[in-house]
Design a protein around this motif. Structure first.
Motif, PDB file in Angstrom:
ATOM      1  N   GLY A 243      45.967  54.842  48.171  1.00 17.38           N
ATOM      2  CA  GLY A 243      47.009  54.210  48.977  1.00 17.38           C
ATOM      3  C   GLY A 243      47.538  52.945  48.375  1.00 17.38           C
ATOM      4  N   THR A 244      47.586  52.866  47.052  1.00 21.21           N
ATOM      5  CA  THR A 244      48.077  51.661  46.382  1.00 21.21           C
ATOM      6  C   THR A 244      49.357  51.931  45.612  1.00 21.21           C
ATOM      7  OG1 THR A 244      46.640  52.105  44.468  1.00 21.21           O
ATOM      8  CG2 THR A 244      45.774  50.654  46.198  1.00 21.21           C
ATOM      9  N   VAL A 245      50.149  52.880  46.080  1.00 18.60           N
ATOM     10  CA  VAL A 245      51.481  53.128  45.493  1.00 18.60           C
ATOM     11  C   VAL A 245      52.501  52.541  46.451  1.00 18.60           C
ATOM     12  CG1 VAL A 245      53.149  54.860  44.785  1.00 18.60           C
ATOM     13  CG2 VAL A 245      50.715  55.215  44.301  1.00 18.60           C
ATOM     14  N   TYR A 246      53.303  51.583  45.969  1.00 18.97           N
ATOM     15  CA  TYR A 246      54.243  50.890  46.827  1.00 18.97           C
ATOM     16  C   TYR A 246      55.663  51.188  46.344  1.00 18.97           C
ATOM     17  CZ  TYR A 246      49.824  48.490  47.369  1.00 18.97           C
ATOM     18  OH  TYR A 246      48.491  48.207  47.553  1.00 18.97           O
ATOM     19  N   SER A 247      56.328  52.043  47.055  1.00 16.53           N
ATOM     20  CA  SER A 247      57.703  52.374  46.663  1.00 16.53           C
ATOM     21  C   SER A 247      58.504  52.762  47.902  1.00 16.53           C
ATOM     22  CB  SER A 247      57.712  53.505  45.656  1.00 16.53           C
ATOM     23  OG  SER A 247      57.107  54.670  46.188  1.00 16.53           O
TER      24      SER A 247
ATOM     25  N   GLU B 252      47.240  58.614  32.226  1.00 12.14           N
ATOM     26  CA  GLU B 252      48.240  58.086  33.149  1.00 12.14           C
ATOM     27  C   GLU B 252      48.426  59.017  34.346  1.00 12.14           C
ATOM     28  OE1 GLU B 252      51.762  57.288  30.896  1.00 12.14           O
ATOM     29  OE2 GLU B 252      50.977  55.378  30.121  1.00 12.14           O
ATOM     30  N   GLY B 253      48.279  60.311  34.119  1.00 15.15           N
ATOM     31  CA  GLY B 253      48.344  61.243  35.237  1.00 15.15           C
ATOM     32  C   GLY B 253      47.211  61.013  36.220  1.00 15.15           C
TER      33      GLY B 253
ATOM     34  N   GLN C 282      42.343  50.595  33.091  1.00 14.20           N
ATOM     35  CA  GLN C 282      42.811  50.301  34.440  1.00 14.20           C
ATOM     36  C   GLN C 282      41.959  51.008  35.495  1.00 14.20           C
ATOM     37  OE1 GLN C 282      47.214  50.980  33.209  1.00 14.20           O
ATOM     38  NE2 GLN C 282      47.315  49.768  35.079  1.00 14.20           N
ATOM     39  N   LEU C 283      41.415  52.163  35.145  1.00 17.18           N
ATOM     40  CA  LEU C 283      40.559  52.886  36.087  1.00 17.18           C
ATOM     41  C   LEU C 283      39.225  52.188  36.299  1.00 17.18           C
ATOM     42  CD1 LEU C 283      41.272  56.548  34.949  1.00 17.18           C
ATOM     43  CD2 LEU C 283      41.706  55.606  37.231  1.00 17.18           C
ATOM     44  N   MET C 284      38.864  51.278  35.394  1.00 19.23           N
ATOM     45  CA  MET C 284      37.605  50.548  35.553  1.00 19.23           C
ATOM     46  C   MET C 284      37.542  49.797  36.868  1.00 19.23           C
ATOM     47  SD  MET C 284      34.989  50.181  33.341  1.00 19.23           S
ATOM     48  CE  MET C 284      34.564  48.447  33.137  1.00 19.23           C
ATOM     49  N   LEU C 285      38.654  49.190  37.296  1.00 18.88           N
ATOM     50  CA  LEU C 285      38.628  48.350  38.498  1.00 18.88           C
ATOM     51  C   LEU C 285      38.240  49.123  39.744  1.00 18.88           C
ATOM     52  CD1 LEU C 285      41.663  45.983  37.866  1.00 18.88           C
ATOM     53  CD2 LEU C 285      39.243  45.407  37.823  1.00 18.88           C
ATOM     54  N   PRO C 286      38.930  50.197  40.098  1.00 18.68           N
ATOM     55  CA  PRO C 286      38.490  50.926  41.292  1.00 18.68           C
ATOM     56  C   PRO C 286      37.108  51.543  41.117  1.00 18.68           C
ATOM     57  CG  PRO C 286      40.243  52.127  40.157  1.00 18.68           C
ATOM     58  CD  PRO C 286      40.184  50.772  39.545  1.00 18.68           C
ATOM     59  N   PHE C 287      36.767  51.950  39.913  1.00 18.92           N
ATOM     60  CA  PHE C 287      35.459  52.579  39.702  1.00 18.92           C
ATOM     61  C   PHE C 287      34.325  51.564  39.843  1.00 18.92           C
ATOM     62  CE2 PHE C 287      37.082  56.355  36.911  1.00 18.92           C
ATOM     63  CZ  PHE C 287      37.732  56.864  38.012  1.00 18.92           C
ATOM     64  N   LEU C 288      34.562  50.321  39.442  1.00 14.62           N
ATOM     65  CA  LEU C 288      33.524  49.293  39.587  1.00 14.62           C
ATOM     66  C   LEU C 288      33.189  49.045  41.054  1.00 14.62           C
ATOM     67  CD1 LEU C 288      34.541  46.688  36.871  1.00 14.62           C
ATOM     68  CD2 LEU C 288      32.336  47.866  37.019  1.00 14.62           C
ATOM     69  N   SER C 289      34.158  49.289  41.931  1.00 12.81           N
ATOM     70  CA  SER C 289      33.907  49.078  43.362  1.00 12.81           C
ATOM     71  C   SER C 289      32.976  50.131  43.942  1.00 12.81           C
ATOM     72  CB  SER C 289      35.235  49.085  44.136  1.00 12.81           C
ATOM     73  OG  SER C 289      35.766  50.406  44.219  1.00 12.81           O
ATOM     74  N   LEU C 290      32.699  51.179  43.173  1.00 11.62           N
ATOM     75  CA  LEU C 290      31.902  52.294  43.684  1.00 11.62           C
ATOM     76  C   LEU C 290      30.430  52.205  43.295  1.00 11.62           C
ATOM     77  CD1 LEU C 290      34.480  55.112  42.829  1.00 11.62           C
ATOM     78  CD2 LEU C 290      34.050  54.104  45.085  1.00 11.62           C
ATOM     79  N   VAL C 291      30.057  51.189  42.528  1.00 11.82           N
ATOM     80  CA  VAL C 291      28.659  51.020  42.135  1.00 11.82           C
ATOM     81  C   VAL C 291      28.240  49.582  42.413  1.00 11.82           C
ATOM     82  CG1 VAL C 291      28.735  52.803  40.342  1.00 11.82           C
ATOM     83  CG2 VAL C 291      29.280  50.447  39.754  1.00 11.82           C
TER      84      VAL C 291
ATOM     85  N   ASP D  77      47.366  59.547  40.145  1.00 16.50           N
ATOM     86  CA  ASP D  77      46.731  60.260  41.259  1.00 16.50           C
ATOM     87  C   ASP D  77      45.756  59.356  42.001  1.00 16.50           C
ATOM     88  OD1 ASP D  77      48.104  62.561  40.596  1.00 16.50           O
ATOM     89  OD2 ASP D  77      46.417  63.512  39.559  1.00 16.50           O
ATOM     90  N   VAL D  78      44.973  58.594  41.252  1.00 12.92           N
ATOM     91  CA  VAL D  78      43.982  57.701  41.865  1.00 12.92           C
ATOM     92  C   VAL D  78      44.677  56.662  42.731  1.00 12.92           C
ATOM     93  CG1 VAL D  78      42.353  55.840  41.331  1.00 12.92           C
ATOM     94  CG2 VAL D  78      42.139  58.060  40.194  1.00 12.92           C
ATOM     95  N   ARG D  79      45.748  56.077  42.221  1.00 17.99           N
ATOM     96  CA  ARG D  79      46.473  55.067  43.005  1.00 17.99           C
ATOM     97  C   ARG D  79      47.040  55.683  44.286  1.00 17.99           C
ATOM     98  NH1 ARG D  79      50.920  51.983  40.204  1.00 17.99           N
ATOM     99  NH2 ARG D  79      50.696  50.763  42.133  1.00 17.99           N
ATOM    100  N   GLU D  80      47.553  56.887  44.182  1.00 19.11           N
ATOM    101  CA  GLU D  80      48.107  57.532  45.384  1.00 19.11           C
ATOM    102  C   GLU D  80      47.013  57.850  46.391  1.00 19.11           C
ATOM    103  OE1 GLU D  80      50.830  61.427  46.621  1.00 19.11           O
ATOM    104  OE2 GLU D  80      50.602  60.854  44.518  1.00 19.11           O
ATOM    105  N   LEU D  81      45.888  58.355  45.902  1.00 22.68           N
ATOM    106  CA  LEU D  81      44.778  58.686  46.804  1.00 22.68           C
ATOM    107  C   LEU D  81      44.200  57.450  47.461  1.00 22.68           C
ATOM    108  CD1 LEU D  81      43.060  61.377  44.549  1.00 22.68           C
ATOM    109  CD2 LEU D  81      44.097  61.795  46.792  1.00 22.68           C
TER     110      LEU D  81
END
Length: 369
Positions: free
Chosen positions: A365-369, A354-355, A126-135, A359-363
């Motif tokens: 801004g993709t946590v919706y609650s 998962e931790g 799941q971390l691949m998606l945001p990381f791919l946006s950085l290269v 953290d990545v989702r919160e940083l």
């Protein structure tokens, strides 16, 4: 921005970046000796078959050394990466089992070292998606290791580079950063991959956590990992069919080494540049004899290649005897042993991954609650 283009070699044949990495690695080794708790290592293998002698000298022995020094070592059995450059996975469960048995036999202790299968920890992927946006695609295409592996896949299988192979360095970054690994043992050919991980960490911090960096940029540990040649004179590789598996018996070992390629010069000397096959045998023998290749060459001298092969066979057989004995004992109940090791490792890796994902989702801004 950091480029992954191949750097220009200096006069001695080694690039400035490699020389700097060696200097830094020596400093890190000193820091490990002082306080191993500062480091978490992430390393691993693709399970394409049982491990061989090249794996043992190149990586396994070093992992055991770091584990025994008190470093937190995490080893990923990268089953998903088997399909980066091939259409068939083979008997993947059996191959994973063989790799883990080799780990345990070589001295990896699952009470101190975390071992898990790549596919078992969803957060890594799941971390691949945001990381791919950085290269950028251009940066990935310039990676010299990706290019080399692409050519190899085309030569061996006649296939084009897959999207997974192109993005492999980012997948590796996700593996490392998900568990907050800050040290990665690599050979010089893997430095471009690790540079991608450092780039991803740095750009994530710049984009989302500039005030307080979240990810440490993982550092390379360039251990003394000699290239071990197969008995045909090419780099030892399962895919080339020139490897001596750790699980091979003594007779198979003797036959394999007796067929090792040398050269026409009778006097044995350690000259890696001009006598690579002889040098590889000397390195192999020296490792198990607890000496240096130069000293081993001096003891053989004019006795020639035949005597060299005899000596190397003797020390390799003796050195691998306890490893092979442990492996036979473990293999008697292999499924249960391996299953327990992988389950325990996946549980810890999942907690870490998962931790990090949370953290990545919160940083971002993709946590919706």
């Amino acid at each position: 921005m950091t480029s992954t283009t191949a750097p220009v070699p200096e006069a001695d044949g080694e690039t400035a970046s490699v020389r700097a990495a060696r200097t830094r690695s020596a400093e890190i080794e000193q820091r490990i000796a002082r306080d191993p708790s500062m480091f978490r290592v992430l390393t691993g293998d693709r399970p394409t078959g049982a491990l061989h002698l090249g794996h043992y000298l190149g990586t396994l022995a070093n992992r055991v050394r770091l584990q025994d020094a008190g470093v937190d070592v995490i080893v990923v059995v990268a089953d998903y990466q088997v399909i980066t450059d091939r259409d068939e996975t083979g008997d993947l469960p059996a191959n994973v089992r063989e790799v883990v048995l080799d780990y345990l036999a070589a001295g990896i202790d699952p009470r101190r070292t975390t071992v898990f299968a790549h596919s078992a920890v969803a957060a890594l992927h799941q971390l691949m998606l945001p990381f791919l946006s950085l290269v950028t695609v251009a940066e990935l295409e310039r990676n010299p290791t990706v290019k080399a592996e692409s050519v190899d896949a085309a030569t061996r299988q006649g296939r084009s580079m897959s999207g997974l192979l192109l993005t492999y360095p980012v997948h590796q970054a996700a593996d490392i950063l998900a568990v907050h690994g800050n040290l990665v043992p690599v050979g010089t050919d893997q430095l471009p991959h690790l540079e991608t991980s450092r780039t991803v960490a740095r750009r994530f911090n710049q984009r989302y956590t500039a005030a307080q960096p979240y990810f440490a940029e993982p550092e390379a540990l360039l251990a003394d990992m000699p290239t071990v040649l197969g008995n045909d004179g090419a780099k030892m590789s399962t895919s080339r069919g020139n490897a001596l598996e750790l699980r091979a018996d003594e007779d198979e070992t003797a036959v394999y080494l007796r067929r090792a390629r040398t050269d026409s010069h009778r006097h044995i000397t350690f000259e890696p540049g001009s006598r690579p096959e002889v040098a590889s045998l000397l390195r192999l023998g020296a490792h198990f004899a607890g000496t240096t290749p130069e000293a081993l060459a001096d003891t053989i001298g004019a006795d020639g290649a035949g005597r060299l092969k005899e000596v190397v066979t003797e020390v390799v057989v003796e050195g691998l005897r306890p490893i092979r004995a442990r492996r036979r004992d473990l293999a008697a109940d292999g499924r249960a042993v391996v299953g327990e090791v992988l389950a325990r490792g996946a549980a810890r890796a999942t907690v870490l991954g998962e931790g990090t994902l949370a953290d990545v989702r919160e940083l971002m801004g993709t946590v919706y609650s």
